[in-house]
Design an enzyme around this catalytic site. Sequence first.
Site, PDB file in Angstrom:
ATOM      1  N   TYR A   1      -2.193  -2.520  -2.869  1.00  0.00           N
ATOM      2  CA  TYR A   1      -1.422  -1.760  -1.896  1.00  0.00           C
ATOM      3  C   TYR A   1      -2.042  -1.957  -0.527  1.00  0.00           C
ATOM      4  O   TYR A   1      -3.267  -1.893  -0.363  1.00  0.00           O
ATOM      5  CB  TYR A   1      -1.425  -0.270  -2.252  1.00  0.00           C
ATOM      6  CG  TYR A   1      -0.764   0.594  -1.194  1.00  0.00           C
ATOM      7  CD1 TYR A   1       0.608   0.790  -1.185  1.00  0.00           C
ATOM      8  CD2 TYR A   1      -1.526   1.188  -0.186  1.00  0.00           C
ATOM      9  CE1 TYR A   1       1.209   1.559  -0.210  1.00  0.00           C
ATOM     10  CE2 TYR A   1      -0.933   1.963   0.794  1.00  0.00           C
ATOM     11  CZ  TYR A   1       0.434   2.141   0.776  1.00  0.00           C
ATOM     12  OH  TYR A   1       1.034   2.907   1.755  1.00  0.00           O
TER      13      TYR A   1
ATOM     14  N   GLU B   1       4.239  -1.344   5.386  1.00  0.00           N
ATOM     15  CA  GLU B   1       3.730  -1.168   4.021  1.00  0.00           C
ATOM     16  C   GLU B   1       4.045  -2.403   3.191  1.00  0.00           C
ATOM     17  O   GLU B   1       5.180  -2.890   3.203  1.00  0.00           O
ATOM     18  CB  GLU B   1       4.365   0.072   3.390  1.00  0.00           C
ATOM     19  CG  GLU B   1       3.791   0.432   2.031  1.00  0.00           C
ATOM     20  CD  GLU B   1       4.379   1.723   1.484  1.00  0.00           C
ATOM     21  OE1 GLU B   1       3.702   2.760   1.562  1.00  0.00           O
ATOM     22  OE2 GLU B   1       5.522   1.689   0.990  1.00  0.00           O
TER      23      GLU B   1
END
Length: 388
Positions: A109, A197
């Site tokens: 992530y 993101e």
Amino acid sequence: MNLHEYQAKELFRNYGIPVPAGRVAASADEAVAAAAALGGPVWVVKAQVHAGGRGKAGGVKLAREREAVRSAAAAMLGTRLRTKQTGPEGLPVERVYVESGSEIEREIYLSLTLNREKSRIALIASSAGGMDIEEVAEKTPEQILSVTVHPSAGLQPYQARQIAFGLGLEGPQIAQFQSICAALYKLYVEQDASLLEVNPLIVTKAGKLVALDAKINVDANAVFRHPDLAKFRDANQEDPMERRASEHELNYVSLDGDIACMVNGAGLAMATMDLIKLHGGQPANFLDVGGGATSERVTAAFQLILSNPKVRAVLVNIFGGIVRCDLIADGVINAVKNVGVKVPVVVRLEGTNADKARTTLADSGLTITPATDLTDAARKVVALAAGK
């Protein structure tokens, strides 16, 4: 302003961030053509909506044949995808993104966002990437790595390396990660983003880092500086009431309560909602009509908040500094007459020409409940919403 994945990946490519080859499609036939152009043997078909959690909701499908691509696209297009982020109403799927399959060794992530406590951009990463990153942040926050970036210096190479070491990357992967972070930071600053993101950033079996997903949110207050990004706006993905509000230059956010609020000034609007909650009520919306509120804007605001079927009462809370209270009173009266208000309306006006405004409201002959101060207004509207 949110961007779709295919739009975000277009920006990623422009900044040299590695992404899989992919094409957007608006029909099943276009999806098959995209698969043919990309070449096989494996494709991923992704529903394009402004929400995360698509995989768990059936919005991401693996296809090993072109007919499977057709079936996956046909099953998604024209439907509403419901995820934890969309709520029960879901979001419309008008396009799918057909992407070449990737051989995934591990998932990471990675994101950039604003740390408001420190007033700096934060680079955040975790070796526990993938669909359950929210659960990771909640249950095992120690797996989340982050550094904050000084605005004068920008993201430093040592900060990216520090994160890379924490993620367990090795050899050439560290340099790749550093390059990706630098490009993301440049994109964030140059495009006035509020969130970037990548979930997941994958390490392929060949040891390469690739952005398998891409999410970009652009600061809505800066979109005027980026006409090339403004064209990416998809109004169909936005809350219908929030979209209508923007057309009248109203700052509106939908909430889950039954007491509609119309206030001038964001701070006063927040305080109004807090007092409604304090006295046992639930706000139905945040609505700031602005310092230059006019009679016409007040009428438009009434039409907007009353289009919510859950509303059981309305609280108008106006402090007349720049705006004159008597003009607001005229707007309230016109709105009640023209819009056909069928729920109780509580009005608190204070400031310029407030006495004249109160007299105007009292002489209108309409059922409008006056309030002496904000606490009085909150108590009255909560009681009226409850039918007391």
